[in-house]
Write an enzyme that holds these catalytic residues in place. Structure first.
Site, PDB file in Angstrom:
ATOM      1  N   VAL A  31      36.957  44.296  44.155  1.00  0.00           N
ATOM      2  CA  VAL A  31      37.420  43.518  42.532  1.00  0.00           C
ATOM      3  C   VAL A  31      37.031  42.836  43.070  1.00  0.00           C
ATOM      4  CG1 VAL A  31      39.090  45.222  41.426  1.00  0.00           C
ATOM      5  CG2 VAL A  31      39.640  43.013  43.313  1.00  0.00           C
ATOM      6  N   SER A  32      36.028  41.566  41.808  1.00  0.00           N
ATOM      7  CA  SER A  32      35.079  40.557  41.731  1.00  0.00           C
ATOM      8  C   SER A  32      36.495  39.273  41.376  1.00  0.00           C
ATOM      9  CB  SER A  32      34.325  40.544  40.705  1.00  0.00           C
ATOM     10  OG  SER A  32      33.150  41.671  40.883  1.00  0.00           O
ATOM     11  N   THR A  33      37.083  39.713  39.995  1.00  0.00           N
ATOM     12  CA  THR A  33      37.866  38.610  39.973  1.00  0.00           C
ATOM     13  C   THR A  33      39.482  38.667  39.871  1.00  0.00           C
ATOM     14  OG1 THR A  33      38.413  39.646  37.721  1.00  0.00           O
ATOM     15  CG2 THR A  33      36.504  37.773  38.410  1.00  0.00           C
ATOM     16  N   GLN A  36      40.954  41.570  37.526  1.00  0.00           N
ATOM     17  CA  GLN A  36      40.457  43.606  37.756  1.00  0.00           C
ATOM     18  C   GLN A  36      41.478  43.952  38.497  1.00  0.00           C
ATOM     19  OE1 GLN A  36      36.630  42.484  39.469  1.00  0.00           O
ATOM     20  NE2 GLN A  36      35.797  43.253  37.282  1.00  0.00           N
ATOM     21  N   ARG A  88      29.812  48.197  44.089  1.00  0.00           N
ATOM     22  CA  ARG A  88      31.331  47.729  45.085  1.00  0.00           C
ATOM     23  C   ARG A  88      31.263  47.276  46.251  1.00  0.00           C
ATOM     24  NH1 ARG A  88      33.601  44.869  41.771  1.00  0.00           N
ATOM     25  NH2 ARG A  88      31.393  45.170  41.029  1.00  0.00           N
TER      26      ARG A  88
END
Length: 186
Positions: A31-33, A36, A88
């Site tokens: 997950v990027s942030t 999330q 991902r």
């Protein structure tokens, strides 16, 4: 990743099967942030039968993804790396192609659940090679277009790059200014 040797070439090696029989599925989620949540990805990987799952909470654009590095170190010949979706795993299409090719060289399969892509099958490898060929083709088109654009600009008298801040006056003064300055002390 550990490497495996190619099997001897005989009639059985032409059978449409993976290089090495797949034994263990290992998952990777990302997950990027901070906002999330990885639960949906983790659930999908668990449902796919992954025995172990690695998860990063960093941007895919960040090359320093410690869990991905640990995942690659954990994989062994015969394993299959399973990801929820291609975005991902790779930071770009070229990055994705390079990483999957490296897995293949080590005898490790690759599966993306969302795209239903499985490189342990002949059809999955074909689709992935089509992706790779398209990425290479697009990259070459970009290079050709850039070169043509630069040539057209030069033909019109425009030169690319940064504008010079030096004037003729500062250029003429530079050698004398340098000679008049005191020597640097160590």
């Amino acid at each position: 990743m550990t490497t495996t040797q190619e099997p001897a070439h005989d009639a059985d090696s032409l059978v449409a099967e993976p290089l090495v029989r797949i034994e263990i599925k290992i998952g990777y989620a990302g997950v990027s942030t901070g906002g999330q949540k990885p639960e949906r990805q983790l659930d999908a990987l668990t449902s796919a039968g992954c025995r172990r799952i690695f998860a990063d909470k960093k941007s895919g654009k960040d090359s320093l993804r410690p869990e991905l590095k640990a995942c690659h170190a954990f994989l062994d010949a015969g394993d299959t790396l399973v990801v929820p979706s291609l975005d991902r795993y790779g930071r770009s299409l070229q990055d994705l192609i390079n990483m999957v090719a490296e897995l293949r060289e080590c005898g490790i399969g690759f599966t993306s659940l969302h795209e239903n892509l499985d490189t342990t099958t002949p059809g999955g490898r074909l689709v992935f090679h089509v992706f790779a060929a398209l990425a290479e083709f697009i990259g070459e088109l970009i290079v050709i277009g850039t070169k043509e654009g630069l040539a057209a600009a030069r033909a019109r008298g425009r030169v690319g790059g940064r504008l010079s801040v030096a004037t003729e006056e500062t250029i003429r003064a530079a050698p004398t200014g340098y000679a008049d300055s005191p020597p640097a002390t160590p």
